[in-house]
Design a protein around this motif. Sequence first.
Motif, PDB file in Angstrom:
ATOM      1  N   TYR A 155      38.263  25.645  41.306  1.00 52.25           N
ATOM      2  CA  TYR A 155      37.821  26.440  40.360  1.00 52.25           C
ATOM      3  C   TYR A 155      36.349  26.695  40.114  1.00 52.25           C
ATOM      4  N   SER A 156      35.766  25.541  40.465  1.00 51.62           N
ATOM      5  CA  SER A 156      34.167  25.414  40.189  1.00 51.62           C
ATOM      6  C   SER A 156      33.562  26.613  41.247  1.00 51.62           C
ATOM      7  N   LYS A 157      34.327  27.074  42.315  1.00 49.93           N
ATOM      8  CA  LYS A 157      33.702  27.604  43.223  1.00 49.93           C
ATOM      9  C   LYS A 157      33.532  29.139  42.870  1.00 49.93           C
ATOM     10  N   PHE A 158      34.002  29.418  41.630  1.00 48.26           N
ATOM     11  CA  PHE A 158      33.919  30.989  41.226  1.00 48.26           C
ATOM     12  C   PHE A 158      32.777  31.028  40.032  1.00 48.26           C
ATOM     13  N   TYR A 159      32.299  32.061  39.850  1.00 49.33           N
ATOM     14  CA  TYR A 159      31.384  32.401  38.638  1.00 49.33           C
ATOM     15  C   TYR A 159      31.723  34.003  38.199  1.00 49.33           C
ATOM     16  N   LEU A 160      31.114  34.392  37.287  1.00 50.61           N
ATOM     17  CA  LEU A 160      31.545  35.686  36.698  1.00 50.61           C
ATOM     18  C   LEU A 160      30.293  36.310  36.831  1.00 50.61           C
ATOM     19  N   GLN A 161      30.585  37.635  37.578  1.00 44.44           N
ATOM     20  CA  GLN A 161      29.522  38.806  37.813  1.00 44.44           C
ATOM     21  C   GLN A 161      29.690  39.720  37.180  1.00 44.44           C
ATOM     22  N   ALA A 162      28.597  40.634  36.618  1.00 43.70           N
ATOM     23  CA  ALA A 162      28.895  41.917  36.042  1.00 43.70           C
ATOM     24  C   ALA A 162      29.125  42.925  37.277  1.00 43.70           C
ATOM     25  N   TRP A 163      30.009  43.722  36.891  1.00 40.39           N
ATOM     26  CA  TRP A 163      30.506  44.814  37.939  1.00 40.39           C
ATOM     27  C   TRP A 163      29.479  46.016  37.797  1.00 40.39           C
ATOM     28  N   ARG A 187      35.561  38.001  38.506  1.00 44.97           N
ATOM     29  CA  ARG A 187      35.375  36.497  38.979  1.00 44.97           C
ATOM     30  C   ARG A 187      35.162  36.459  40.310  1.00 44.97           C
ATOM     31  N   THR A 188      34.074  35.852  41.088  1.00 46.21           N
ATOM     32  CA  THR A 188      33.999  36.180  42.352  1.00 46.21           C
ATOM     33  C   THR A 188      33.407  34.662  43.002  1.00 46.21           C
ATOM     34  N   ILE A 189      32.914  34.554  44.198  1.00 49.17           N
ATOM     35  CA  ILE A 189      32.728  33.677  44.749  1.00 49.17           C
ATOM     36  C   ILE A 189      31.419  34.012  45.424  1.00 49.17           C
ATOM     37  N   GLN A 190      30.434  32.796  45.797  1.00 54.08           N
ATOM     38  CA  GLN A 190      29.047  32.996  46.590  1.00 54.08           C
ATOM     39  C   GLN A 190      29.280  33.155  47.829  1.00 54.08           C
ATOM     40  N   ASP A 191      30.122  32.219  48.585  1.00 56.68           N
ATOM     41  CA  ASP A 191      30.115  32.152  49.805  1.00 56.68           C
ATOM     42  C   ASP A 191      31.548  32.088  50.470  1.00 56.68           C
ATOM     43  N   GLN A 192      31.880  33.214  51.261  1.00 61.13           N
ATOM     44  CA  GLN A 192      33.290  33.290  51.648  1.00 61.13           C
ATOM     45  C   GLN A 192      33.899  32.258  52.315  1.00 61.13           C
ATOM     46  N   ALA A 193      33.060  31.823  53.403  1.00 59.10           N
ATOM     47  CA  ALA A 193      33.569  30.797  54.304  1.00 59.10           C
ATOM     48  C   ALA A 193      33.501  29.454  53.777  1.00 59.10           C
ATOM     49  N   SER A 194      32.865  29.021  52.798  1.00 59.30           N
ATOM     50  CA  SER A 194      33.203  27.995  52.099  1.00 59.30           C
ATOM     51  C   SER A 194      34.311  28.068  51.257  1.00 59.30           C
ATOM     52  N   TYR A 195      34.527  29.179  50.548  1.00 58.20           N
ATOM     53  CA  TYR A 195      35.774  29.420  49.735  1.00 58.20           C
ATOM     54  C   TYR A 195      37.043  29.365  50.524  1.00 58.20           C
ATOM     55  N   MET A 196      36.874  29.860  51.530  1.00 58.91           N
ATOM     56  CA  MET A 196      38.084  29.736  52.550  1.00 58.91           C
ATOM     57  C   MET A 196      38.611  28.396  52.895  1.00 58.91           C
ATOM     58  N   ASN A 201      41.968  24.005  51.818  1.00 56.30           N
ATOM     59  CA  ASN A 201      42.229  22.341  51.248  1.00 56.30           C
ATOM     60  C   ASN A 201      42.947  22.336  49.969  1.00 56.30           C
ATOM     61  N   TYR A 202      42.756  23.166  49.091  1.00 49.73           N
ATOM     62  CA  TYR A 202      43.294  23.295  47.649  1.00 49.73           C
ATOM     63  C   TYR A 202      44.754  23.550  47.969  1.00 49.73           C
ATOM     64  N   SER A 203      45.453  24.376  48.782  1.00 52.74           N
ATOM     65  CA  SER A 203      46.579  24.861  48.897  1.00 52.74           C
ATOM     66  C   SER A 203      47.376  23.842  49.628  1.00 52.74           C
ATOM     67  N   ILE A 204      46.780  23.077  50.550  1.00 56.76           N
ATOM     68  CA  ILE A 204      47.472  21.832  51.329  1.00 56.76           C
ATOM     69  C   ILE A 204      47.590  20.901  50.078  1.00 56.76           C
ATOM     70  N   ILE A 205      46.746  20.406  49.310  1.00 54.67           N
ATOM     71  CA  ILE A 205      47.014  19.575  48.090  1.00 54.67           C
ATOM     72  C   ILE A 205      48.165  19.848  47.521  1.00 54.67           C
ATOM     73  N   GLY A 206      48.122  21.114  46.896  1.00 56.02           N
ATOM     74  CA  GLY A 206      48.853  21.856  45.952  1.00 56.02           C
ATOM     75  C   GLY A 206      50.533  21.491  46.646  1.00 56.02           C
ATOM     76  N   GLY A 207      50.559  21.918  48.020  1.00 55.77           N
ATOM     77  CA  GLY A 207      51.749  22.211  48.639  1.00 55.77           C
ATOM     78  C   GLY A 207      52.345  20.885  49.021  1.00 55.77           C
ATOM     79  N   MET A 208      51.428  19.888  49.296  1.00 54.71           N
ATOM     80  CA  MET A 208      51.683  18.301  49.708  1.00 54.71           C
ATOM     81  C   MET A 208      52.106  17.551  48.353  1.00 54.71           C
TER      82      MET A 208
END
Length: 349
Positions: A155-163, A187-196, A201-208
Motif C-alpha cells: 500500500y505504500s506504493k500508492f499516493y493520492l492525486q487530484a483528478w 489513488r494512483t501509482i508512480q511506476d507501473q512496472a514497479s507496481y506490477m 509478490n503481494y498476491s503470492i504472499i497473500g495466496g501462500m
Amino acid sequence: MNKKTFAIIQQITSYITNVQFVIAIVGFILTIPHLLILTRKSMRSSSTNSIMTGIAILDLVVLLEVVLEHVYYFWIYDNPCINHSNYNFELFLWIGDFLKDTGERASFWMGVFLVLIRLLITKFKTAQRLSGYFFGYAVFTLTFIINVLISYYFYSKFYLQAWMVPWQPGKRCSEFPKGYSENLYVRTIQDQASYMAVFGNYSIIGGMSKILISVLYPVLAVFLIFDIRKSAKHASTANSKKAAKERYHTGRMILLMAVLYTITSAPGGISKFITLYCKVPDGSILMLLIGYGSIFLSALFCLNSASHCLINFSMSTNYRKAAKMVFFANRKQSSTSVLSVNLHLEFKL
C-alpha cells in the motif's frame, strides 16, 4: 456465459453484499462484549485467552472497516451533493483497505498460533512457559507487526492525486453557490512496472499465507482431536474432574474455531493462485466468481468473527462466569447502593 445467466449471478452477488453488511454489524455488536469479557481479571490467566483477545481486537478493526465501507458506498457514493472522492474519503478508503487486509491476515495466523500453542502446552512439559498470559500478547504483537510490514510493502506504493476534472454538485443541491467545484482525488501509482512486480509478490504472499493456513488448520485439528479424547478420558478418571472438564471443553472450543477458520481461509488462497497462474476468460462464471468472491469471503470472515463470542460462551465455564460479572456486576452494585440508601433513610427516621 450468456447475458441472462451473467445478470442472475450478478444479482445474487448483490444480495451477498447486503448479507455481508448485516453480518458485519451483528459481528461488531457481538465482538465488543466478547472483548470486554476476555479482558476481565478472571480471564487473564493463560496465553489462550490473551491470543483470543488479540483475535477479537483484529476482528473488531476488520468488522468496523466493513461496516464503514458499506455506509460509504450505500449513503455517500451515490449522493450528488457529496464529493465522494474528496481527499478525506479517498484517504479513509486507502487506510481502510490497509487495515482490513492486515487485520484479516493477522487474525488467521493468530488462530493458527492459538491451536499450535494449545497443542505444545499439552504435549510437552517443557512448553508450560508458553501458557503465560503475556506470552500470548507477545505472539499477538509480533504477528501484527509482521503483517503490518507486509501490507505496507504493497500500500505504500500508492499516493493520492487530484483528478483533471473537478467535482461539481448536482442541480438539486441548492446549498452550494453557482459554479462551485472541488477537487476529485484518485489513488494512483508512480511506476507501473514497479507496481506490477510488487502486486505480484503481494498476491503470492497473500495466496501462500491463506493456502498454508488452510493446510495447517486441518493438520493441527487432527492432533487436537486426539488431545480432546485424552482429556475426556482424563476427566472421567482424574481426582480434579472440574479442571479436567474445563480443559476438555477448551480443546473442543479451539477445535471448532479451527474448523471455521479452515472453511474461511481455503477459498481465498485458491482464488489468489487462480488469478496468478491461470488465464481466466472474460465473461466467464469463474471471472465473475473471482471478481465478487472477495465479498463472499469477507462475509465468511465476518460470520466467523461473530461466532467467536457464541462459541466461547457455549463451551467455556470461565467465560460464562466472566460474562455474568460484566453484565450483572453493575446491576448488583446499583441494587446494593439502593439498599444502603434505604437503610440509611430508615436509620435517620
